[in-house]
Design a protein around this motif. Structure first.
Motif, PDB file in Angstrom:
ATOM      1  N   ASN A 123       7.691   3.346   6.116  1.00  0.00           N
ATOM      2  CA  ASN A 123       6.675   4.024   7.054  1.00  0.00           C
ATOM      3  C   ASN A 123       7.021   5.454   7.189  1.00  0.00           C
ATOM      4  O   ASN A 123       8.013   5.887   7.040  1.00  0.00           O
ATOM      5  CB  ASN A 123       6.837   3.100   8.303  1.00  0.00           C
ATOM      6  N   VAL A 124       5.913   5.972   7.650  1.00  0.00           N
ATOM      7  CA  VAL A 124       5.885   7.491   7.786  1.00  0.00           C
ATOM      8  C   VAL A 124       6.689   7.770   9.082  1.00  0.00           C
ATOM      9  O   VAL A 124       6.389   6.999   9.958  1.00  0.00           O
ATOM     10  CB  VAL A 124       4.755   7.986   7.812  1.00  0.00           C
TER      11      VAL A 124
ATOM     12  N   HIS B  45      -3.118  13.649   2.976  1.00  0.00           N
ATOM     13  CA  HIS B  45      -3.133  12.292   2.575  1.00  0.00           C
ATOM     14  C   HIS B  45      -3.545  11.259   3.895  1.00  0.00           C
ATOM     15  O   HIS B  45      -3.374  11.748   4.822  1.00  0.00           O
ATOM     16  CB  HIS B  45      -1.797  11.801   2.440  1.00  0.00           C
ATOM     17  N   TYR B  46      -4.235  10.363   3.629  1.00  0.00           N
ATOM     18  CA  TYR B  46      -4.956   9.518   4.921  1.00  0.00           C
ATOM     19  C   TYR B  46      -3.831   8.975   5.450  1.00  0.00           C
ATOM     20  O   TYR B  46      -4.246   8.293   6.700  1.00  0.00           O
ATOM     21  CB  TYR B  46      -5.919   8.486   4.348  1.00  0.00           C
ATOM     22  N   PHE B  47      -2.724   8.725   5.162  1.00  0.00           N
ATOM     23  CA  PHE B  47      -1.563   8.131   6.138  1.00  0.00           C
ATOM     24  C   PHE B  47      -1.409   8.929   7.166  1.00  0.00           C
ATOM     25  O   PHE B  47      -0.709   8.382   8.087  1.00  0.00           O
ATOM     26  CB  PHE B  47       0.009   7.950   4.967  1.00  0.00           C
ATOM     27  N   TYR B  48      -1.564  10.270   7.001  1.00  0.00           N
ATOM     28  CA  TYR B  48      -1.463  11.298   8.012  1.00  0.00           C
ATOM     29  C   TYR B  48      -2.533  11.578   9.104  1.00  0.00           C
ATOM     30  O   TYR B  48      -2.455  12.419   9.932  1.00  0.00           O
ATOM     31  CB  TYR B  48      -0.840  12.492   7.484  1.00  0.00           C
TER      32      TYR B  48
ATOM     33  N   GLU C  59       0.808  -1.330  -0.055  1.00  0.00           N
ATOM     34  CA  GLU C  59       0.016  -0.192  -0.017  1.00  0.00           C
ATOM     35  C   GLU C  59       0.862   1.197  -0.059  1.00  0.00           C
ATOM     36  O   GLU C  59       0.659   2.203  -0.560  1.00  0.00           O
ATOM     37  CB  GLU C  59      -0.930   0.126   1.138  1.00  0.00           C
ATOM     38  N   ILE C  60       2.129   1.075   0.761  1.00  0.00           N
ATOM     39  CA  ILE C  60       2.833   2.363   0.723  1.00  0.00           C
ATOM     40  C   ILE C  60       3.599   2.490  -0.631  1.00  0.00           C
ATOM     41  O   ILE C  60       3.612   3.651  -0.993  1.00  0.00           O
ATOM     42  CB  ILE C  60       3.980   2.098   1.843  1.00  0.00           C
TER      43      ILE C  60
ATOM     44  N   GLU D 239       0.909   4.191  -2.992  1.00  0.00           N
ATOM     45  CA  GLU D 239       0.571   5.508  -2.704  1.00  0.00           C
ATOM     46  C   GLU D 239       1.775   6.501  -2.908  1.00  0.00           C
ATOM     47  O   GLU D 239       1.471   7.535  -3.524  1.00  0.00           O
ATOM     48  CB  GLU D 239       0.261   5.715  -1.337  1.00  0.00           C
TER      49      GLU D 239
ATOM     50  N   ALA E 280       7.203   8.337   1.652  1.00  0.00           N
ATOM     51  CA  ALA E 280       5.967   8.495   2.239  1.00  0.00           C
ATOM     52  C   ALA E 280       5.828   9.591   3.307  1.00  0.00           C
ATOM     53  O   ALA E 280       4.826  10.003   4.040  1.00  0.00           O
ATOM     54  CB  ALA E 280       5.837   7.111   3.118  1.00  0.00           C
TER      55      ALA E 280
END
Length: 320
Positions: free
Chosen positions: A126-127, A152-155, A82-83, A86, A145
């Motif tokens: 990873n973030v 972004h939804y990661f954040y 997924e990372i 994106e 990332a």
């Protein structure tokens, strides 16, 4: 008299701009071989059978603590995939980022001839907003990332004041800051003034090596925040002086005025609600700029100067 002063000021401004243009022209002509190695794409497109080739090409990306089974599992891990998806969406092309990095490296080479161009490698990991880039003498690692854009939804769950700088435009700014820390004299920081000057040196470093970025981008402010800082410069300085904070060794002061935060802590409601965080960094920046304007010192020399030398000779006058 006023007319003569205006004419002299105009002549000085034109000459200064001409000198700046000449330097930038010389920097642009510097031959520099920079290639961005997209390890993120290589790993994403690799099969387990490709692992030996990857390890040979990028040995520094594979810790000897882990067996090959670990890396194969990473290839098949759904979160890792997924990372990778994106980061590929956000960085289909790396053209703009490459141009910025090349310009940064050319400026570093101009001001620091000993600078050697490192390998630059992008990764999909990873973030980690606390360690946004990794810089060594020979290698730069760019974790993509960390730069997917503030929405972004990661954040989700990351505070707004941090999230707003998780965007591609800030990548070269973070890179310049990492290099600033490496080239600067690591003075012992005891007082708030020490912290101001140290931060000011870092920001002036950005003035010199990424002049194509705005002041707001260099410090990580919005345009509204940088405008607020400029409009309130005199009030901020008066507060520091009146409260006798400059030479204070109070360990709480960096968290109030230097460290990343949603706002600076004057303990005055009408100011705290409007102020950006890290306002002390901004003030330190203006002091160092004043020092460079009022003294015959090179950029490289300034980086080794003490807090006392810079403060005593800056002749700093805040904007009114």
């Amino acid at each position: 008299m006023n007319k003569c002063f205006f004419v002299l000021l105009l002549i000085f401004t034109v000459l200064s701009c001409g000198n700046d243009d000449k330097v930038e022209s010389e920097i642009a002509k510097l031959p520099l071989d920079v290639s961005i190695e997209r390890f993120d794409l290589a790993f994403a497109n690799a099969s387990p059978q490709d692992l030996p080739k990857l390890k040979q090409a990028f040995p520094f990306m594979f810790s000897s603590k882990y067996e090959d089974d670990f890396w194969v599992a990473q290839m098949q891990d759904t979160l890792q995939q997924e990372i990778q998806t994106e980061t590929q969406k956000a960085f289909k092309s790396f053209t703009n980022e490459t141009q910025d990095i090349v310009s940064l490296f050319k400026h570093l080479k101009y001001y620091f001839p000993e600078f050697n161009t490192p390998r630059v490698v992008t990764v999909a990991s990873n973030v980690d907003y606390r360690n946004k880039v990794v810089v060594t003498d020979t290698i730069v690692v760019l974790p993509l990332a960390n730069y997917l854009g503030d929405t972004h939804y990661f954040y989700q769950g990351i505070q707004d004041y941090i999230r707003k700088n998780l965007k591609a435009e800030q990548m070269v700014v973070d890179l310049a800051e990492s290099y600033a820390k490496g080239f600067m004299f690591q003075q012992q920081r005891k007082t708030l003034l020490d912290e101001l000057i140290y931060a000011g040196k870092q920001l002036y470093f950005k003035d010199m090596v990424i002049p194509f970025k705005t002041d707001a981008e260099k410090i990580g402010y919005s345009q509204e925040q940088i405008d607020w800082a400029k409009a309130n410069e005199e009030n901020i300085w008066r507060y520091f002086v009146d409260k006798e904070l400059l030479f204070s060794t109070n360990s709480k002061l960096p968290s109030r005025f230097i460290n990343d935060a949603p706002f600076s802590k004057f303990y005055l409601e009408e100011i705290d609600n409007e102020s950006p965080g890290r306002i002390g960094q901004y003030i330190g920046w203006q002091i160092v700029r004043a020092y460079m304007e009022n003294n015959n010192v090179t950029f490289k020399q300034m980086l080794t100067k003490s807090t006392k030398e810079i403060f005593d000779n800056a002749k700093f006058k805040p904007r009114r």
